[in-house]
Design a protein around this motif. Structure first.
Motif, short mmCIF file in Angstrom:
data_model
loop_
_atom_site.label_atom_id
_atom_site.label_comp_id
_atom_site.label_asym_id
_atom_site.label_seq_id
_atom_site.Cartn_x
_atom_site.Cartn_y
_atom_site.Cartn_z
N ILE A 95 0.86 -1.18 0.00
CA ILE A 95 0.00 0.00 0.00
C ILE A 95 0.89 1.23 0.00
CG2 ILE A 95 -1.76 1.28 1.26
CD1 ILE A 95 -2.64 -1.41 2.46
N PRO A 96 0.73 2.13 -0.99
CA PRO A 96 1.61 3.30 -1.04
C PRO A 96 1.41 4.21 0.17
CG PRO A 96 -0.14 3.50 -2.66
CD PRO A 96 -0.24 2.13 -2.06
N ALA A 97 2.50 4.81 0.60
CA ALA A 97 2.44 5.73 1.74
C ALA A 97 1.78 7.03 1.31
CB ALA A 97 3.85 5.99 2.25
N PHE A 98 1.17 7.69 2.26
CA PHE A 98 0.55 8.97 1.98
C PHE A 98 1.62 10.06 1.96
CE2 PHE A 98 -3.25 6.80 3.40
CZ PHE A 98 -4.17 7.26 2.49
N ALA A 99 1.43 11.00 1.07
CA ALA A 99 2.35 12.13 1.01
C ALA A 99 1.93 13.11 2.10
CB ALA A 99 2.28 12.78 -0.36
N LEU A 100 2.83 13.36 3.03
CA LEU A 100 2.54 14.29 4.10
C LEU A 100 3.21 15.62 3.82
CD1 LEU A 100 3.04 11.95 7.18
CD2 LEU A 100 0.91 12.65 6.14
N ARG A 101 2.47 16.68 4.06
CA ARG A 101 3.00 18.02 3.87
C ARG A 101 3.04 18.71 5.22
NH1 ARG A 101 3.09 20.73 -0.60
NH2 ARG A 101 2.04 22.56 0.22
N ASP A 102 3.97 19.58 5.37
CA ASP A 102 4.07 20.35 6.60
C ASP A 102 2.86 21.26 6.72
OD1 ASP A 102 6.50 19.24 7.30
OD2 ASP A 102 7.64 20.74 6.19
N GLY A 104 0.67 24.37 7.22
CA GLY A 104 0.85 25.79 6.96
C GLY A 104 1.67 26.11 5.72
N THR A 105 1.98 25.11 4.90
CA THR A 105 2.78 25.38 3.70
C THR A 105 1.93 25.80 2.52
OG1 THR A 105 2.72 23.04 3.11
CG2 THR A 105 4.62 23.79 4.36
N GLY A 106 0.61 25.82 2.70
CA GLY A 106 -0.27 26.26 1.62
C GLY A 106 -0.60 25.14 0.65
N ARG A 107 -1.19 25.54 -0.46
CA ARG A 107 -1.59 24.56 -1.47
C ARG A 107 -0.35 24.01 -2.17
NH1 ARG A 107 -6.37 26.92 -5.09
NH2 ARG A 107 -5.76 25.04 -6.18
N PRO A 108 -0.40 22.76 -2.63
CA PRO A 108 0.74 22.22 -3.35
C PRO A 108 0.87 22.87 -4.73
CG PRO A 108 -1.02 20.60 -3.25
CD PRO A 108 -1.44 21.77 -2.42
N THR A 109 2.11 22.99 -5.17
CA THR A 109 2.34 23.50 -6.52
C THR A 109 1.98 22.40 -7.51
OG1 THR A 109 4.61 22.71 -6.57
CG2 THR A 109 4.25 24.94 -5.70
N LYS A 110 1.98 22.76 -8.78
CA LYS A 110 1.64 21.78 -9.80
C LYS A 110 2.62 20.60 -9.77
CE LYS A 110 -0.06 22.05 -14.50
NZ LYS A 110 -0.15 22.92 -15.67
N ARG A 113 1.88 18.47 -6.68
CA ARG A 113 0.65 17.70 -6.87
C ARG A 113 0.91 16.48 -7.75
NH1 ARG A 113 -2.63 17.42 -10.87
NH2 ARG A 113 -1.91 19.34 -11.84
N ARG A 114 1.68 16.65 -8.81
CA ARG A 114 2.00 15.52 -9.69
C ARG A 114 2.83 14.47 -8.94
NH1 ARG A 114 3.34 19.13 -14.99
NH2 ARG A 114 1.20 19.34 -15.69
N ASP A 115 3.76 14.93 -8.10
CA ASP A 115 4.54 13.99 -7.29
C ASP A 115 3.66 13.21 -6.32
OD1 ASP A 115 6.88 14.76 -8.56
OD2 ASP A 115 7.47 16.18 -6.98
N ILE A 116 2.70 13.90 -5.73
CA ILE A 116 1.78 13.25 -4.80
C ILE A 116 0.94 12.21 -5.53
CG2 ILE A 116 -0.29 13.62 -3.37
CD1 ILE A 116 0.94 16.37 -2.62
N GLU A 117 0.43 12.54 -6.70
CA GLU A 117 -0.39 11.59 -7.48
C GLU A 117 0.45 10.40 -7.92
OE1 GLU A 117 -2.32 13.77 -10.58
OE2 GLU A 117 -3.77 14.64 -9.18
#
Length: 122
Positions: A95-102, A104-110, A113-117
């Motif tokens: 099962i792939p791990a979830f991408a965690l973001r810090d 307060g860093t705001g919305r992901p850049t394009k 987002r592609r890396d997360i997908e």
């Protein structure tokens, strides 16, 4: 308490798949219960040897009727009335791990987002 055939909603309640009979009836109406590969109504009769697929929390449980029960029984007797054929869940490593973001860093850049997908397997 064994009878030749019994309603599927009553059997699912009797063997403790659902907490109440009305939850079993609702699941049948919603199409989450299949008997020998076919969607069924709550009044469909089950007999020993029938295969039932029940979708609970997004996963299918595959059950085979060994004994028909019309009334709710204790857990040890309920376990004897069915045969569990559900395959084991996939190992946690696949099962792939979830991408965690810090925070307060705001919305992901394009690019992020592609890396997360890609990490999620999409």
């Amino acid at each position: 308490m064994t009878s030749p055939s019994v309603r599927i909603d009553a059997w699912l309640w009797a063997v403790r798949i659902y907490k109440t009979r009305s939850l079993a009836t609702t699941a049948c109406r919603a199409g989450h219960v299949r008997l020998n590969g076919e969607r069924v109504k709550a009044s469909q009769q089950v007999r020993p040897g029938d295969e039932i697929r029940v979708r609970i929390a997004g996963f299918d449980r595959i059950l085979v009727v060994r004994e028909t029960l019309a009334k709710r029984v204790g857990a040890p007797q309920a376990a004897l009335a069915l045969e569990e054929r559900t395959p084991p869940p996939p190992p946690r490593d696949s099962i792939p791990a979830f991408a965690l973001r810090d925070r307060g860093t705001g919305r992901p850049t394009k690019r992020e987002r592609r890396d997360i997908e890609r990490l999620r397997g999409r």
